[in-house]
Design a protein around this motif. Structure first.
Motif, PDB file in Angstrom:
ATOM      1  N   MET A   1       0.836  -1.178   0.000  1.00  0.00           N
ATOM      2  CA  MET A   1       0.000   0.000   0.000  1.00  0.00           C
ATOM      3  C   MET A   1       0.882   1.242   0.000  1.00  0.00           C
ATOM      4  N   TYR A   2       0.576   2.204  -0.850  1.00  0.00           N
ATOM      5  CA  TYR A   2       1.336   3.449  -0.946  1.00  0.00           C
ATOM      6  C   TYR A   2       0.827   4.473   0.066  1.00  0.00           C
ATOM      7  N   ILE A   3       1.756   5.102   0.765  1.00  0.00           N
ATOM      8  CA  ILE A   3       1.432   6.252   1.608  1.00  0.00           C
ATOM      9  C   ILE A   3       2.410   7.363   1.248  1.00  0.00           C
ATOM     10  N   ALA A   4       1.945   8.604   1.247  1.00  0.00           N
ATOM     11  CA  ALA A   4       2.772   9.740   0.811  1.00  0.00           C
ATOM     12  C   ALA A   4       4.019   9.895   1.667  1.00  0.00           C
ATOM     13  N   LEU A   5       3.857   9.869   2.975  1.00  0.00           N
ATOM     14  CA  LEU A   5       4.980   9.935   3.911  1.00  0.00           C
ATOM     15  C   LEU A   5       4.780   8.897   4.998  1.00  0.00           C
ATOM     16  N   PRO A   6       5.850   8.225   5.391  1.00  0.00           N
ATOM     17  CA  PRO A   6       5.691   7.280   6.495  1.00  0.00           C
ATOM     18  C   PRO A   6       5.380   8.038   7.787  1.00  0.00           C
ATOM     19  N   PRO A   7       4.717   7.405   8.729  1.00  0.00           N
ATOM     20  CA  PRO A   7       4.315   8.090   9.962  1.00  0.00           C
ATOM     21  C   PRO A   7       5.480   8.592  10.811  1.00  0.00           C
ATOM     22  N   VAL A   8       6.701   8.122  10.555  1.00  0.00           N
ATOM     23  CA  VAL A   8       7.865   8.558  11.342  1.00  0.00           C
ATOM     24  C   VAL A   8       8.457   9.875  10.841  1.00  0.00           C
ATOM     25  N   LEU A   9       7.903  10.427   9.740  1.00  0.00           N
ATOM     26  CA  LEU A   9       8.449  11.655   9.146  1.00  0.00           C
ATOM     27  C   LEU A   9       7.405  12.752   9.062  1.00  0.00           C
ATOM     28  N   HIS A  10       7.893  13.994   9.024  1.00  0.00           N
ATOM     29  CA  HIS A  10       7.032  15.127   8.717  1.00  0.00           C
ATOM     30  C   HIS A  10       7.855  16.176   7.971  1.00  0.00           C
ATOM     31  N   VAL A  11       7.153  17.059   7.277  1.00  0.00           N
ATOM     32  CA  VAL A  11       7.770  18.122   6.491  1.00  0.00           C
ATOM     33  C   VAL A  11       7.756  19.390   7.329  1.00  0.00           C
ATOM     34  N   LYS A  12       8.900  20.087   7.345  1.00  0.00           N
ATOM     35  CA  LYS A  12       8.948  21.392   8.008  1.00  0.00           C
ATOM     36  C   LYS A  12      10.065  22.214   7.374  1.00  0.00           C
ATOM     37  N   ASP A  13      10.118  23.497   7.714  1.00  0.00           N
ATOM     38  CA  ASP A  13      11.150  24.373   7.164  1.00  0.00           C
ATOM     39  C   ASP A  13      12.531  23.835   7.506  1.00  0.00           C
ATOM     40  N   SER A  14      13.418  23.905   6.488  1.00  0.00           N
ATOM     41  CA  SER A  14      14.767  23.378   6.630  1.00  0.00           C
ATOM     42  C   SER A  14      15.788  24.515   6.651  1.00  0.00           C
ATOM     43  N   PRO A  15      16.781  24.436   7.517  1.00  0.00           N
ATOM     44  CA  PRO A  15      17.852  25.428   7.481  1.00  0.00           C
ATOM     45  C   PRO A  15      18.748  25.255   6.258  1.00  0.00           C
ATOM     46  N   VAL A  16      18.607  24.136   5.555  1.00  0.00           N
ATOM     47  CA  VAL A  16      19.435  23.843   4.378  1.00  0.00           C
ATOM     48  C   VAL A  16      18.834  24.442   3.110  1.00  0.00           C
ATOM     49  N   ALA A  17      17.556  24.144   2.843  1.00  0.00           N
ATOM     50  CA  ALA A  17      16.912  24.627   1.625  1.00  0.00           C
ATOM     51  C   ALA A  17      15.404  24.445   1.734  1.00  0.00           C
ATOM     52  N   GLY A  18      14.648  25.521   1.704  1.00  0.00           N
ATOM     53  CA  GLY A  18      13.185  25.437   1.683  1.00  0.00           C
ATOM     54  C   GLY A  18      12.623  24.604   2.800  1.00  0.00           C
ATOM     55  N   GLN A  19      12.011  23.493   2.431  1.00  0.00           N
ATOM     56  CA  GLN A  19      11.469  22.556   3.399  1.00  0.00           C
ATOM     57  C   GLN A  19      12.189  21.227   3.265  1.00  0.00           C
ATOM     58  N   GLY A  20      12.113  20.410   4.301  1.00  0.00           N
ATOM     59  CA  GLY A  20      12.779  19.122   4.294  1.00  0.00           C
ATOM     60  C   GLY A  20      11.996  18.103   5.081  1.00  0.00           C
ATOM     61  N   LEU A  21      12.535  16.890   5.122  1.00  0.00           N
ATOM     62  CA  LEU A  21      11.936  15.787   5.873  1.00  0.00           C
ATOM     63  C   LEU A  21      12.658  15.640   7.198  1.00  0.00           C
TER      64      LEU A  21
ATOM     65  N   PRO B   1       5.895  12.609  -2.797  1.00  0.00           N
ATOM     66  CA  PRO B   1       6.184  13.577  -1.730  1.00  0.00           C
ATOM     67  C   PRO B   1       7.483  13.236  -0.974  1.00  0.00           C
ATOM     68  N   LEU B   2       7.746  11.961  -0.760  1.00  0.00           N
ATOM     69  CA  LEU B   2       8.977  11.556  -0.087  1.00  0.00           C
ATOM     70  C   LEU B   2      10.197  12.015  -0.882  1.00  0.00           C
ATOM     71  N   GLY B   3      10.167  11.851  -2.192  1.00  0.00           N
ATOM     72  CA  GLY B   3      11.272  12.278  -3.042  1.00  0.00           C
ATOM     73  C   GLY B   3      11.318  13.778  -3.265  1.00  0.00           C
ATOM     74  N   GLY B   4      10.176  14.427  -3.157  1.00  0.00           N
ATOM     75  CA  GLY B   4      10.117  15.864  -3.408  1.00  0.00           C
ATOM     76  C   GLY B   4      10.598  16.725  -2.264  1.00  0.00           C
ATOM     77  N   PHE B   5      10.531  16.226  -1.039  1.00  0.00           N
ATOM     78  CA  PHE B   5      10.910  17.044   0.119  1.00  0.00           C
ATOM     79  C   PHE B   5      12.276  16.706   0.699  1.00  0.00           C
ATOM     80  N   ILE B   6      12.898  15.633   0.218  1.00  0.00           N
ATOM     81  CA  ILE B   6      14.214  15.262   0.744  1.00  0.00           C
ATOM     82  C   ILE B   6      15.265  16.230   0.199  1.00  0.00           C
ATOM     83  N   ASN B   7      16.141  16.711   1.063  1.00  0.00           N
ATOM     84  CA  ASN B   7      17.208  17.623   0.656  1.00  0.00           C
ATOM     85  C   ASN B   7      18.513  16.880   0.417  1.00  0.00           C
ATOM     86  N   HIS B   8      19.408  17.542  -0.307  1.00  0.00           N
ATOM     87  CA  HIS B   8      20.706  16.980  -0.679  1.00  0.00           C
ATOM     88  C   HIS B   8      21.757  17.197   0.401  1.00  0.00           C
ATOM     89  N   SER B   9      22.659  16.218   0.515  1.00  0.00           N
ATOM     90  CA  SER B   9      23.872  16.360   1.316  1.00  0.00           C
ATOM     91  C   SER B   9      24.950  15.478   0.699  1.00  0.00           C
TER      92      SER B   9
END
Length: 94
Positions: free
Chosen positions: A1-21, A48-56
């Protein structure tokens, strides 16, 4: 079953770039987080999981491909409140 984000994650403002996970709780190493991208007719679509993850250059997650779908998992333990990162391979980083 597909879910947009797993329950262990949330999106919020990132000090790195825009928003992050960010971790809502401690997450162990080698924990599968879900699908980040899917390839349809040679076009890569982000979830959504791939769209909000930031690079490092020193990521705490990695992605892998199975049947034109890309999935992400942790490669080290992640503490509650910590941001998750991938080393981008589809997009150039400025």
């Amino acid at each position: 079953m597909y879910i947009a984000l797993p329950p262990v994650l949330h999106v919020k403002d990132s000090p790195v770039a825009g928003q992050g996970l960010f971790a809502k709780e401690d997450i162990p190493a080698d924990f599968s987080l879900g699908m980040t991208h899917i390839v349809v007719c040679d076009i890569i679509h982000r979830t959504p999981l791939g769209g909000f993850i930031n690079h490092s250059d020193t990521p705490n997650c990695v992605k892998w491909e199975e049947n034109q779908r890309y999935y992400m998992k942790t490669i080290k333990p992640i503490k509650k409140g910590e941001e998750l990162f991938l080393k981008y391979t589809f997009y150039s980083v400025k």
